[in-house]
Structures are given as C-alpha cells and as structure tokens.
Design a protein around this motif. Structure first.
Motif, PDB file in Angstrom:
ATOM      1  N   SER A 184      -0.118   6.848  -5.201  1.00  0.00           N
ATOM      2  CA  SER A 184      -0.457   6.535  -3.809  1.00  0.00           C
ATOM      3  C   SER A 184      -1.724   5.695  -3.725  1.00  0.00           C
ATOM      4  O   SER A 184      -1.775   4.695  -2.999  1.00  0.00           O
ATOM      5  CB  SER A 184      -0.641   7.825  -3.009  1.00  0.00           C
ATOM      6  OG  SER A 184       0.534   8.583  -3.017  1.00  0.00           O
ATOM      7  N   VAL A 185      -2.741   6.095  -4.468  1.00  0.00           N
ATOM      8  CA  VAL A 185      -4.000   5.349  -4.459  1.00  0.00           C
ATOM      9  C   VAL A 185      -3.798   3.950  -5.041  1.00  0.00           C
ATOM     10  O   VAL A 185      -4.287   2.953  -4.498  1.00  0.00           O
ATOM     11  CB  VAL A 185      -5.092   6.128  -5.226  1.00  0.00           C
ATOM     12  CG1 VAL A 185      -6.330   5.286  -5.422  1.00  0.00           C
ATOM     13  CG2 VAL A 185      -5.431   7.414  -4.492  1.00  0.00           C
ATOM     14  N   ALA A 186      -3.044   3.854  -6.123  1.00  0.00           N
ATOM     15  CA  ALA A 186      -2.790   2.549  -6.748  1.00  0.00           C
ATOM     16  C   ALA A 186      -2.000   1.642  -5.811  1.00  0.00           C
ATOM     17  O   ALA A 186      -2.243   0.425  -5.765  1.00  0.00           O
ATOM     18  CB  ALA A 186      -2.045   2.738  -8.070  1.00  0.00           C
ATOM     19  N   MET A 187      -1.064   2.207  -5.054  1.00  0.00           N
ATOM     20  CA  MET A 187      -0.294   1.401  -4.113  1.00  0.00           C
ATOM     21  C   MET A 187      -1.215   0.782  -3.067  1.00  0.00           C
ATOM     22  O   MET A 187      -1.117  -0.410  -2.762  1.00  0.00           O
ATOM     23  CB  MET A 187       0.781   2.244  -3.424  1.00  0.00           C
ATOM     24  CG  MET A 187       1.617   1.446  -2.438  1.00  0.00           C
ATOM     25  SD  MET A 187       2.822   2.418  -1.520  1.00  0.00           S
ATOM     26  CE  MET A 187       1.796   3.255  -0.337  1.00  0.00           C
ATOM     27  N   PHE A 188      -2.145   1.569  -2.535  1.00  0.00           N
ATOM     28  CA  PHE A 188      -3.047   1.025  -1.527  1.00  0.00           C
ATOM     29  C   PHE A 188      -4.063   0.059  -2.134  1.00  0.00           C
ATOM     30  O   PHE A 188      -4.476  -0.895  -1.467  1.00  0.00           O
ATOM     31  CB  PHE A 188      -3.710   2.144  -0.728  1.00  0.00           C
ATOM     32  CG  PHE A 188      -2.814   2.646   0.366  1.00  0.00           C
ATOM     33  CD1 PHE A 188      -2.777   2.013   1.598  1.00  0.00           C
ATOM     34  CD2 PHE A 188      -1.963   3.707   0.149  1.00  0.00           C
ATOM     35  CE1 PHE A 188      -1.921   2.440   2.600  1.00  0.00           C
ATOM     36  CE2 PHE A 188      -1.104   4.140   1.143  1.00  0.00           C
ATOM     37  CZ  PHE A 188      -1.081   3.506   2.372  1.00  0.00           C
TER      38      PHE A 188
END
Length: 158
Positions: A58-62
C-alpha cells in the motif's frame, strides 16, 4: 483489479463454516466442484501471507502515485487530458473503498498522503491531487475536518 473485490486490511481471518454469510470456501464445497484440496487451515495460511504483504504494498503504491503526480507535465491548451489521471483516480478510489476502517494500513496511508500534500504542491497535477483527497474523504468523511485544519495554515488563509 484486485482492489474491486478484496478488502485491504492488515489481518485476515478465514471464516469458519458456522459463520453467516457463508464463507467462499463453503460456496466452493457446495458447487459443482467435487474435490476441494484447500482446508480452512490452508486458507488461513494464504490469508496470513497476503496480509503480511499489504502494508508495504500500500505504501509503495502511493509512493509511485506521488512520483506520477510530480512527473505530470503542464497542461497544453486544446490537448487531451492524460489517461494517467483517470487511472490514478480510479486506483485511489478503489483503494479507499476497499481498505478496512480502523485498520492500521488505512491510518498509515492517510498519514502518508497528508504528509505529502503538506510538503509538496504538484502544480501540474492539481486535479488528480483533488481527486485523491476526494476519495479519501468520501470513504471516511470524519477526516475532512482534520485534513482542512492541517492543509489550510495561516499562509494559505492570508
């Protein structure tokens, strides 16, 4: 996309057969499939594996979405809108619709978005930035007040 049918959360529990609504595993058992090699323990192990990847994912996607925001070129008159903007808006909307309320992943991503917009103002991506904030606030309206207080400081209001 996976976000349209899978809830995003940091902890999954495989449902037992006595739970209503019936878990997906029991629907497979009752279907035309005569042999089901998956037990509830195997299903729980798979859910645990998935849950271990989702916070970092999730963090990498953002992080990647923020890179795309910063890379947006200035709009040219009479030029069509970039298709990336619609894809980002849809991805962010799906994410916030599927992330579980009260889950640590949601709070982590919300904090990351707020931190990003406090530090950066992507001038060429104002519309998609607004869409991102809209998706966040629409899925959790109680965040609107705290986001406005954080984003509208004395410099903006004067």
């Amino acid at each position: 996309t996976i976000l349209t049918w899978l809830p995003v959360q940091s902890n999954y529990t495989a449902h037992r057969k006595a739970v209503y609504p019936p878990p997906y595993l029991s629907l497979v058992d009752a279907s035309y499939v005569e042999y089901n090699p998956y037990s509830e323990d195997v299903a729980q192990a798979e859910w645990d594996t998935l849950a271990s990847y989702l916070p970092d994912w999730s963090v990498a996607m953002f992080d990647r979405i923020f890179m795309l925001l910063e890379a947006q070129e200035a709009a040219v008159s009479h030029a069509p809108q970039s298709p990336i903007i619609g894809s980002i808006a849809q991805c962010v909307a799906f994410f916030f619709q599927s992330v579980a309320h009260g889950d640590p992943i949601r709070q982590q991503v919300e904090d990351k978005i707020l931190e990003y917009f406090l530090k950066f103002t992507p001038l060429n991506a104002a519309k998609i930035s607004a869409k991102m904030l809209e998706s966040l606030v629409c899925s959790n309206p109680f965040k609107l007040g705290s986001f406005l207080v954080s984003l509208l400081d004395d410099n903006v209001l004067s």
